[in-house]
Design an enzyme around this catalytic site. Structure first.
Site, mmCIF file in Angstrom:
data_model
loop_
_atom_site.group_PDB
_atom_site.id
_atom_site.type_symbol
_atom_site.label_atom_id
_atom_site.label_comp_id
_atom_site.label_asym_id
_atom_site.label_seq_id
_atom_site.Cartn_x
_atom_site.Cartn_y
_atom_site.Cartn_z
ATOM 1 N N TYR A 2 10.353 9.041 15.307
ATOM 2 C CA TYR A 2 10.319 9.046 13.841
ATOM 3 C C TYR A 2 11.458 9.890 13.266
ATOM 4 O O TYR A 2 12.226 9.424 12.410
ATOM 5 C CB TYR A 2 8.961 9.577 13.376
ATOM 6 C CG TYR A 2 8.724 9.436 11.896
ATOM 7 C CD1 TYR A 2 8.484 8.191 11.327
ATOM 8 C CD2 TYR A 2 8.720 10.549 11.055
ATOM 9 C CE1 TYR A 2 8.253 8.059 9.961
ATOM 10 C CE2 TYR A 2 8.486 10.430 9.698
ATOM 11 C CZ TYR A 2 8.250 9.177 9.151
ATOM 12 O OH TYR A 2 8.024 9.051 7.798
ATOM 13 N N LYS A 43 14.572 8.578 10.965
ATOM 14 C CA LYS A 43 14.733 9.005 9.569
ATOM 15 C C LYS A 43 16.046 9.772 9.377
ATOM 16 O O LYS A 43 16.632 9.747 8.292
ATOM 17 C CB LYS A 43 13.523 9.814 9.116
ATOM 18 C CG LYS A 43 12.215 8.999 9.070
ATOM 19 C CD LYS A 43 12.292 7.792 8.134
ATOM 20 C CE LYS A 43 10.931 7.140 7.915
ATOM 21 N NZ LYS A 43 10.984 5.964 7.034
ATOM 22 N N GLN A 100 0.849 -1.207 0.000
ATOM 23 C CA GLN A 100 0.000 0.000 0.000
ATOM 24 C C GLN A 100 0.881 1.253 0.000
ATOM 25 O O GLN A 100 2.102 1.192 0.122
ATOM 26 C CB GLN A 100 -0.946 0.009 1.203
ATOM 27 C CG GLN A 100 -0.265 0.155 2.554
ATOM 28 C CD GLN A 100 -1.265 0.135 3.715
ATOM 29 O OE1 GLN A 100 -2.222 -0.623 3.702
ATOM 30 N NE2 GLN A 100 -1.031 0.968 4.726
ATOM 31 N N PRO A 114 -2.721 5.151 3.296
ATOM 32 C CA PRO A 114 -3.559 4.501 4.316
ATOM 33 C C PRO A 114 -3.076 4.756 5.746
ATOM 34 O O PRO A 114 -3.885 4.963 6.650
ATOM 35 C CB PRO A 114 -3.469 3.020 3.939
ATOM 36 C CG PRO A 114 -3.274 3.045 2.458
ATOM 37 C CD PRO A 114 -2.385 4.234 2.190
ATOM 38 N N SER A 115 -1.761 4.749 5.970
ATOM 39 C CA SER A 115 -1.320 4.943 7.357
ATOM 40 C C SER A 115 -1.542 6.385 7.810
ATOM 41 O O SER A 115 -1.860 6.629 8.978
ATOM 42 C CB SER A 115 0.137 4.534 7.543
ATOM 43 O OG SER A 115 0.988 5.417 6.885
ATOM 44 N N ASP A 167 6.147 -7.396 1.317
ATOM 45 C CA ASP A 167 5.390 -6.762 2.400
ATOM 46 C C ASP A 167 4.986 -7.885 3.346
ATOM 47 O O ASP A 167 5.135 -9.067 3.015
ATOM 48 C CB ASP A 167 4.139 -6.059 1.827
ATOM 49 C CG ASP A 167 3.597 -4.942 2.726
ATOM 50 O OD1 ASP A 167 3.550 -3.790 2.288
ATOM 51 O OD2 ASP A 167 3.207 -5.237 3.886
ATOM 52 N N ILE A 210 3.066 4.568 -0.636
ATOM 53 C CA ILE A 210 4.129 4.980 -1.561
ATOM 54 C C ILE A 210 4.806 3.763 -2.192
ATOM 55 O O ILE A 210 5.152 3.778 -3.380
ATOM 56 C CB ILE A 210 5.167 5.860 -0.823
ATOM 57 C CG1 ILE A 210 4.502 7.122 -0.253
ATOM 58 C CG2 ILE A 210 6.306 6.245 -1.757
ATOM 59 C CD1 ILE A 210 5.350 7.878 0.771
ATOM 60 N N ARG A 267 7.255 13.857 16.864
ATOM 61 C CA ARG A 267 7.930 12.927 15.957
ATOM 62 C C ARG A 267 9.327 12.581 16.506
ATOM 63 O O ARG A 267 10.301 12.470 15.752
ATOM 64 C CB ARG A 267 8.047 13.531 14.546
ATOM 65 C CG ARG A 267 6.705 13.628 13.805
ATOM 66 C CD ARG A 267 6.149 12.268 13.446
ATOM 67 N NE ARG A 267 4.838 12.346 12.789
ATOM 68 C CZ ARG A 267 3.671 12.292 13.435
ATOM 69 N NH1 ARG A 267 3.631 12.163 14.769
ATOM 70 N NH2 ARG A 267 2.529 12.347 12.770
HETATM 71 P P1 NAD Z 1 1.873 2.917 4.829
HETATM 72 O O1 NAD Z 1 2.445 3.256 6.170
HETATM 73 O O2 NAD Z 1 0.458 3.235 4.556
HETATM 74 O O3 NAD Z 1 2.117 1.370 4.542
HETATM 75 C C1 NAD Z 1 3.268 0.749 5.022
HETATM 76 C C2 NAD Z 1 3.379 -0.660 4.466
HETATM 77 O O4 NAD Z 1 4.492 -1.255 5.141
HETATM 78 C C3 NAD Z 1 2.165 -1.545 4.760
HETATM 79 O O5 NAD Z 1 1.758 -2.218 3.579
HETATM 80 C C4 NAD Z 1 2.693 -2.534 5.787
HETATM 81 O O6 NAD Z 1 2.090 -3.825 5.712
HETATM 82 C C5 NAD Z 1 4.181 -2.588 5.439
HETATM 83 N N1 NAD Z 1 4.990 -3.069 6.541
HETATM 84 C C6 NAD Z 1 4.881 -2.714 7.842
HETATM 85 N N2 NAD Z 1 5.768 -3.405 8.574
HETATM 86 C C7 NAD Z 1 6.460 -4.203 7.709
HETATM 87 C C8 NAD Z 1 7.489 -5.153 7.868
HETATM 88 N N3 NAD Z 1 7.977 -5.440 9.075
HETATM 89 N N4 NAD Z 1 7.970 -5.780 6.778
HETATM 90 C C9 NAD Z 1 7.461 -5.512 5.556
HETATM 91 N N5 NAD Z 1 6.464 -4.616 5.333
HETATM 92 C C10 NAD Z 1 5.967 -3.982 6.411
HETATM 93 O O7 NAD Z 1 2.791 3.518 3.705
HETATM 94 P P2 NAD Z 1 3.340 5.003 3.502
HETATM 95 O O8 NAD Z 1 2.591 5.997 4.341
HETATM 96 O O9 NAD Z 1 3.448 5.160 2.044
HETATM 97 O O10 NAD Z 1 4.817 4.935 4.135
HETATM 98 C C11 NAD Z 1 5.841 4.240 3.479
HETATM 99 C C12 NAD Z 1 7.159 4.826 3.904
HETATM 100 O O11 NAD Z 1 7.176 6.216 3.579
HETATM 101 C C13 NAD Z 1 7.454 4.742 5.395
HETATM 102 O O12 NAD Z 1 8.818 4.481 5.585
HETATM 103 C C14 NAD Z 1 7.103 6.137 5.887
HETATM 104 O O13 NAD Z 1 7.806 6.485 7.062
HETATM 105 C C15 NAD Z 1 7.561 6.960 4.710
HETATM 106 N N6 NAD Z 1 6.971 8.297 4.632
HETATM 107 C C16 NAD Z 1 5.615 8.439 4.616
HETATM 108 C C17 NAD Z 1 5.080 9.724 4.574
HETATM 109 C C18 NAD Z 1 3.591 9.950 4.600
HETATM 110 O O14 NAD Z 1 3.174 11.088 4.870
HETATM 111 N N7 NAD Z 1 2.777 8.940 4.327
HETATM 112 C C19 NAD Z 1 5.924 10.842 4.534
HETATM 113 C C20 NAD Z 1 7.301 10.652 4.520
HETATM 114 C C21 NAD Z 1 7.814 9.369 4.576
#
Ligand code: NAD
Length: 249
Positions: free
Chosen positions: A151, A155, A15, A187-188, A36, A17, A148
């Site tokens: 977090y 990061k 799901q 979704p998250s 995943d 990014i 954060r």
């Molecule tokens: P998300 O958080 O909605 O989804 C995360 C996915 O990671 C899920 O499908 C989940 O099943 C999978 N996952 C969780 N634990 C796992 C594990 N142990 N092994 C394998 N897969 C696992 O996705 P997102 O919000 O797109 O975030 C993806 C990345 O982008 C993360 O590292 C997040 O910190 C980073 N990020 C997100 C944002 C944002 O605003 N959404 C901004 C900057 C960075």
């Protein structure tokens, strides 16, 4: 196409990014290995897309990672995307929460890179170019945000690890960059909004910190992923690439 002939592994691909990146890379000709822990999301991702193979993989599980690396052999691209947002200040952060965030957000990238890099080095010897991309954030060493603590720390560490790998392997055809998005509608993020005391206000607050007046969509982020995994970025390594809609202007 921009990623023709490239085999690229993407974590957290069920799901958000990671999923959008898997689809974008496949659309540009890559053969994508999407991993995943969420089997259902992987199944819908792969359905009807012969360029995407899926594997259930927990990036916290060293032996499963090593086994998959041995099965897959060389990759041209590795996108370590998995990560988790802990909400809170340092005073809200238990040792267990801290350890979980460090493990999922940082140590997983150490494990994945250590497992896949040896074969990628061999591949780089043949093609001259392989690319590792690590998911960081604007919330990192780049900028502090309220609630954060874990977090932002993790990061920032991702950016440090990225620069270390870039420096160590720059002469051997391996590039390593970090991606630093702004707030992306995934979704998250929807889960974080829904679990806030006042979800309507929470969405307003997330949007207010984006100067363009809107959240990013995954389609705002995926083009940078394609670029950094392609040879178009062949002179780019060790960078923390911001796609933040102007937050850090
Ligand atoms: P998300 O958080 O909605 O989804 C995360 C996915 O990671 C899920 O499908 C989940 O099943 C999978 N996952 C969780 N634990 C796992 C594990 N142990 N092994 C394998 N897969 C696992 O996705 P997102 O919000 O797109 O975030 C993806 C990345 O982008 C993360 O590292 C997040 O910190 C980073 N990020 C997100 C944002 C944002 O605003 N959404 C901004 C900057 C960075």
């Amino acid at each position: 196409m921009r990623l023709d002939g490239k085999r690229i592994l993407i974590s957290a691909a069920a799901q958000g990014i990671g999923r959008a990146s898997a689809l974008a890379c496949a659309a540009e000709g890559a053969s994508v290995v999407a991993v995943d822990i969420a089997g259902e999301g992987l199944a819908t991702l792969a359905a009807g897309n012969s360029a995407i193979e899926t594997h259930r993989l927990d990036v916290r599980d060293r032996s499963a990672i090593d086994a998959l690396a041995a099965r897959l052999g060389p990759l041209d691209g590795l996108f370590n995307c998995a990560g988790f947002v802990h909400h809170g200040t340092i005073l809200d952060l238990s040792e267990d929460d801290w350890a979980f965030s460090m493990d999922l957000n940082v140590t997983s990238m150490y494990r994945m890179t250590q497992a896949f890099l040896p074969a990628m080095l061999e591949r780089a010897g043949e093609t001259g170019s392989v690319s590792i991309l690590n998911m960081a954030s604007m919330a990192s060493s780049i900028k502090g945000f309220v609630n954060r603590a874990a977090y932002g720390t993790t990061k920032a560490a991702v950016i440090g690890l990225t620069k270390a790998v870039a420096a160590d392997f720059v002469t051997r055809g391996v590039r390593c960059n970090a991606l630093c998005p702004g707030t992306v509608d995934t979704p998250s993020l929807r889960g974080r909004i829904a679990s806030a005391a006042d979800p309507v206000q929470a969405e307003k607050d997330f949007t207010a910190r984006q100067p363009m007046g809107r959240l990013a969509t995954v389609s705002d982020i995926a083009p940078m992923v394609v670029y950094l995994l392609s040879d178009e970025s062949r002179f780019v390594t060790g960078q923390a690439m911001l796609v933040d809609g102007g937050v850090t202007i």
